[in-house]
Design an enzyme around this catalytic site. Structure first.
Site, PDB file in Angstrom:
ATOM      1  N   TYR A 168      -1.023   0.179  10.022  1.00  0.00           N
ATOM      2  CA  TYR A 168      -1.301  -0.470   8.736  1.00  0.00           C
ATOM      3  C   TYR A 168      -0.105  -0.316   7.793  1.00  0.00           C
ATOM      4  CZ  TYR A 168      -3.725  -1.253   4.247  1.00  0.00           C
ATOM      5  OH  TYR A 168      -4.106  -1.713   3.000  1.00  0.00           O
ATOM      6  N   LYS A 212       2.445  -3.297   6.380  1.00  0.00           N
ATOM      7  CA  LYS A 212       2.674  -3.504   4.948  1.00  0.00           C
ATOM      8  C   LYS A 212       4.172  -3.448   4.639  1.00  0.00           C
ATOM      9  CE  LYS A 212      -1.520  -3.839   3.104  1.00  0.00           C
ATOM     10  NZ  LYS A 212      -1.977  -4.999   2.311  1.00  0.00           N
ATOM     11  N   SER A 239       0.823  -1.205   0.000  1.00  0.00           N
ATOM     12  CA  SER A 239       0.000   0.000   0.000  1.00  0.00           C
ATOM     13  C   SER A 239       0.859   1.258   0.000  1.00  0.00           C
ATOM     14  CB  SER A 239      -0.894   0.001   1.245  1.00  0.00           C
ATOM     15  OG  SER A 239      -1.526   1.251   1.437  1.00  0.00           O
TER      16      SER A 239
END
Length: 316
Positions: free
Chosen positions: A149, A153, A125
């Site tokens: 997050y 990733k 991402s």
């Protein structure tokens, strides 16, 4: 070719599965078995070569079942969305970090046991870049994640890079933006407004957009996202740069440009603006982005704003 897709019931996963069944990877019919895993399945494809399993993709018993025979290719799409992962750190860590590492470990064990190294296409991402972002971004922009997050990733990228270097896996990582146009609203996606604009215009409904009309964002349709995932699976490892991580080309457009084009397509677009500083800071101040290595490797964007809209609202 035996293929595993995690997150197969998701927005991108369902489209990818359709493409794999219709077109294969290198050619139509080259998929001999398609293993699908997600927390649940609304309507799994009724094909002889499809096996759908509902559950946690990182659970040992599920991995035992999925990888009882070696797989050739893995599309790892499953994750807890960013906003949801920030709201529930334990869930985010369990799915976005530990389950992912468990999957990679088992795939690495397969490679060692069967001398058969699977290609892994990992949906990373743009969250790895954090916020605020520099004035311009390219292949030399360093990741500096500011959310759990994004950190998870980036950890996945680094592990996959290291294991590719060591010959345990054969990995490619794509740093994907928010993909449009998701049906309905999702509290788990901080970039949900990007899809909501499309759906509201399509339905002729009023929508209060949480960023300003001059907010700039990176746009990619689901169809284009699947194009890029499949392209990553087809790439020969020969001659690729060592890290094998790409930020695919995107359309860099202001929200007003999207809304104006939607108004032309549907006759009107009833979009009001009620900017939220946090959302605009994270998703509405994205600068020009050009990863030259991704362009040279053959990754593509949607072309034009009209093409983006047509593809975003299609079922592909």
């Amino acid at each position: 070719m035996r293929i595993l897709v995690t997150g197969a019931n998701g927005f991108v996963g369902t489209a990818l599965v359709r493409r794999l069944l219709n077109e294969g990877v290198a050619y139509a019919g080259d998929v001999t078995q398609l293993l699908l895993v997600d927390q649940k399945f609304d309507d799994a494809p009724a094909h002889a070569q499809v096996r759908a399993i509902a559950g946690d993709f990182g659970a040992p018993h599920l991995l035992d079942s999925l990888l009882a025979q070696p797989v050739d290719l893995v599309f790892h799409l499953a994750s807890v969305p960013g906003a949801q992962a920030e709201a529930d750190h334990a869930l985010g860590e369990r799915v976005n970090l530990y389950a992912k590492l468990a999957l990679f470990e088992r795939l690495g064990q397969q490679a060692q046991a069967h001398s058969r190294v699977p290609r892994v296409v990992f949906a990373s991402s743009v969250a790895v870049y954090g916020a605020p972002l520099p004035a311009r971004m390219d292949e030399h922009t360093l990741p500096q994640p500011t959310t759990s997050y994004g950190v998870h990733k980036l950890v996945g990228e680094q592990v996959l890079s290291d294991w590719t270097r060591r010959g345990k896996l054969d990995g490619d990582r794509l740093r994907l933006p928010g993909i449009v146009a998701r049906p309905g609203l999702s509290a788990g996606h901080g970039s949900a407004f990007m899809s909501a604009i499309f759906r509201a215009a399509q339905a002729g409904e009023r929508y209060a957009c949480p960023v300003s009309p001059l907010a700039s964002a990176w746009w990619m349709s689901r169809a284009c996202c699947v194009d890029n995932l499949l392209h990553a699976a087809r790439l020969s490892a020969d001659g690729l740069h060592a890290q094998r991580v790409w930020t695919p080309p995107v359309l860099h457009l202001e929200v007003k440009t999207i809304v104006d084009a939607l108004a032309v397509r549907f006759g009107s677009a009833r979009i009001d603006y009620s900017p939220d500083e946090r959302i605009e800071r994270l998703f509405g101040r994205q600068p020009p982005l050009m990863d030259q290595r991704a362009v040279e490797a053959g990754f593509q964007h949607d072309g034009t704003v009209d093409s983006l809209i047509a593809r975003a609202l299609s079922d592909d």
